[in-house]
Structure formats: structure tokens, C-alpha cells
Design an enzyme around this catalytic site. Structure first.
Site, PDB file in Angstrom:
ATOM      1  N   VAL A 147     -80.720  28.016  10.475  1.00 43.85           N
ATOM      2  CA  VAL A 147     -80.282  27.280   9.287  1.00 43.85           C
ATOM      3  C   VAL A 147     -79.440  26.094   9.739  1.00 43.85           C
ATOM      4  O   VAL A 147     -78.425  26.273  10.411  1.00 43.85           O
ATOM      5  CB  VAL A 147     -79.443  28.184   8.352  1.00 43.85           C
ATOM      6  CG1 VAL A 147     -78.925  27.392   7.155  1.00 43.85           C
ATOM      7  CG2 VAL A 147     -80.246  29.392   7.901  1.00 43.85           C
ATOM      8  N   LYS A 148     -79.862  24.897   9.394  1.00 43.10           N
ATOM      9  CA  LYS A 148     -79.069  23.714   9.749  1.00 43.10           C
ATOM     10  C   LYS A 148     -78.100  23.477   8.593  1.00 43.10           C
ATOM     11  O   LYS A 148     -78.351  22.678   7.694  1.00 43.10           O
ATOM     12  CB  LYS A 148     -79.999  22.523   9.986  1.00 43.10           C
ATOM     13  CG  LYS A 148     -79.372  21.417  10.813  1.00 43.10           C
ATOM     14  CD  LYS A 148     -80.428  20.471  11.358  1.00 43.10           C
ATOM     15  CE  LYS A 148     -79.835  19.196  11.891  1.00 43.10           C
ATOM     16  NZ  LYS A 148     -78.955  19.346  13.050  1.00 43.10           N
TER      17      LYS A 148
END
Ligand code: PXG
Length: 290
Positions: free
Chosen positions: A149-150
Site C-alpha cells: 500500500v503506497k
């Protein structure tokens, strides 16, 4: 003059502001991307927007725009800022809520897009290679906040960066909770040994890098076997070549890890070949900014 897109309107840079009640600010509750434009084209636009929406999905964030609209917003922001070569930062934050964690009390997610110049490593680092160290700060457990997850909360990586800078080097190698190699603070890692190329798999606690995927594809086209799997520090210390990949750094060589010289301590031939291929690809492919 530089303009920032916020929820349907372009604001001059100085007036581009969001609420202090946005959960993106209060809790780092949101997602983002870092994208490059080269030669009047956005590189790997669809891949970046796909990853942005995957990140959003994992944190149960519903974007207020479609993927197609997001692509259009990115191109429009580049166009508005007369970007030919530059850096693009789309952001989706949870939006305005109250002083409490519950994201379901935030009425509408906010969509932002910045397009600006990019700050890079100096040229010498590409010619001579980086010396890096392993830091004590591990990458998060996949089961806590998955590193794929950025998210707007980059403290895990920032803590590692602090350790590197305090130790007098520019980049930090981060391990996963099992002690295997994950990635650096904003870049994926590759090694080459005896003509084969290895990279930590996405399940090793790294971001599923778009530059890494491009470089792996270029390497396979050159006839190299590219193995995505478990990588240890031992593997890096005893490799012939090592380099990092990322949208900002592109491809940057590493010549030592934890004072162990990698290969002959010089920038290697596989790196040089793939860098040439990469540069050609970035200059000749992408979504036109029109
Ligand atoms: N790992 C992490 C933790 C990243 O943040 C990468 C790997 C490389 O992924 P891509 O898809 O870019 O090849 C990243 C990306 C910045 C900046 O402002 C950081 C990234 C990208 C663009 C700008 O420092 N990191």
C-alpha cells in the site's frame, strides 16, 4: 506559475490548501503515487493509476473519481503546468472528517494532483554508485500495514532514512520481520550473480515497484533469467552487481552494503546495459501530454 489540482479546480501553488480536518493530514489516511513524465509523455500511467486504486481498495477508500478520470486529471495537470519532463504526485485522501479515527465519518475522499520538477541524486552517485547500510527499522508486517500500500503514512520509511542519514549514507536497506531483504526507503533492489538477476518478491515486504517491473522485463528481453524470491543480506554481500530502481532514482548502482564491497566495487556491465535500455524506453514510450 505552478498549478495544483484539488477536487475539480486548479489553484495557484500558494493557494493550494487542504483542511486540517482531512484525515490524510490527521492520520496519514490516504494513498498516493509518484509518476514521471519524460519527453512530453507520462511513463507507465495506467500502471500507476492501477496501483493507486489498488492501494485505495486495500484501505477501503472509495475514490471520488474513476480510473479513467484520474488519468485525465494527471494529463490535464501536466498540460496546465507545461510539463515535458517532471514529477507527478496524485493523492487521494480520506477527506474531511472529525477528530476521531472512524474513516466512515469522512463524507468524501479528496483528489489532488501536483506536477512539478523532480529532485534527483547527483550525477556522481550514478557514475560511482552508492554505499548503503542495513538499518534496524524493519519494513512493516504485511498483516499490519502491507508495504504494497503506497499510503500517505511513510513514517516506516522515514525512520529508516533517518538512520541512514545519521550514519552518513544516503540510502537504507530495510529487512522484513523475518530478516530477509525487503527494499530501500523509496526504491526496490536488484542483484546480479553469475549472470542471473534476483529481486525480493512482492511478498517480501516491498512496494510492487513499477520501475522494477520495467527493468525485470528489459532484463528478460536481454536474455537474463530474473528470479523474484527471497533475498538475504548474504546474497547481496556476495553478489556481482547491485542496483536500486524507483520512479525518482530510475536505476542507481550500489557498490557496498554494510562495508562489504559488492563485486569489484565498480558499477557493473549488466547495470550499464539495462540503464541504456531503460533510458531509451522512458524517452520513447508513454501517454502523450496533450
Ligand atoms: N519502494 C518504495 C517504498 C517506494 O516508495 C519504490 C519502492 C519504487 O517504486 P516505483 O513504482 O516508483 O518504481 C517506491 C517509490 C519520492 C519518491 O518522492 C518516491 C518514490 C517514487 C517517486 C518519488 O521520494 N517511491
Amino acid at each position: 506559475m505552478s498549478y495544483v489540482y484539488i477536487d475539480g479546480t486548479f489553484y495557484e501553488k500558494e493557494n493550494a490548501k487542504v483542511s486540517v480536518f482531512d484525515h490524510g493530514f490527521l492520520y496519514g489516511d490516504g494513498v498516493f503515487e509518484g509518476i514521471r513524465a519524460y519527453n512530453g509523455m507520462v511513463f507507465r500511467l495506467t500502471e500507476h493509476v492501477d496501483r493507486l486504486f489498488d492501494s485505495a481498495k486495500v484501505i477501503a477508500l472509495v475514490p471520488s473519481v474513476s480510473k479513467k478520470e484520474m488519468e485525465e486529471i494527471i494529463i490535464k495537470t501536466c498540460h496546465k503546468n507545461s510539463i515535458r519532463d517532471g514529477y507527478i504526485r496524485p493523492i487521494i485522501s480520506r477527506g474531511v472528517g472529525d477528530l476521531g479515527l472512524n474513516p466512515y465519518l469522512c463524507k468524501k475522499s479528496s483528489v489532488i494532483c501536483i506536477a512539478d520538477k523532480i529532485s534527483l541524486y547527483p550525477k556522481e552517485d550514478y557514475e560511482n554508485g552508492l554505499k548503503i547500510i542495513t538499518v534496524a527499522t524493519h519494513r512493516n508486517y504485511n498483516e499490519s500495514l502491507n508495504p504494497r500500500v503506497k499510503s500517505l503514512n511513510y513514517l516506516n520509511n522515514i525512520l529508516a532514512k533517518i538512520e541512514a542519514v545519521q550514519a552518513g549514507v544516503k540510502e537504507a536497506l530495510m529487512l522484513n520481520p523475518l530478516g530477509y531483504v525487503a527494499e530501500c526507503t523509496g526504491d526496490n533492489l536488484f542483484i546480479a550473480r553469475k549472470g542471473k538477476i534476483y529481486m525480493p518478491s512482492v511478498h517480501s515486504g516491498s512496494l510492487d515497484g513499477i520501475t522494477a517491473a520495467v527493468v525485470a522485463e528489459l532484463a528478460r528481453k536481454r536474455g537474463f533469467e530474473v528470479i523474484s524470491g527471497t533475498v538475504s543480506r548474504f546474497d547481496i554481500w556476495t553478489s556481482d552487481e547491485c542496483w536500486l530502481t524507483g520512479t525518482a532514482a530510475e536505476m542507481i548502482p550500489v557498490i557496498s552494503l554494510d562495508s562489504r564491497q559488492i563485486g569489484d566495487g565498480k558499477v557493473g556491465p549488466i547495470y550499464r546495459q539495462l540503464l541504456m535500455d531503460f533510458r531509451y524506453l522512458t524517452e520513447t514510450t508513454g501517454t502523450p501530454i496533450v
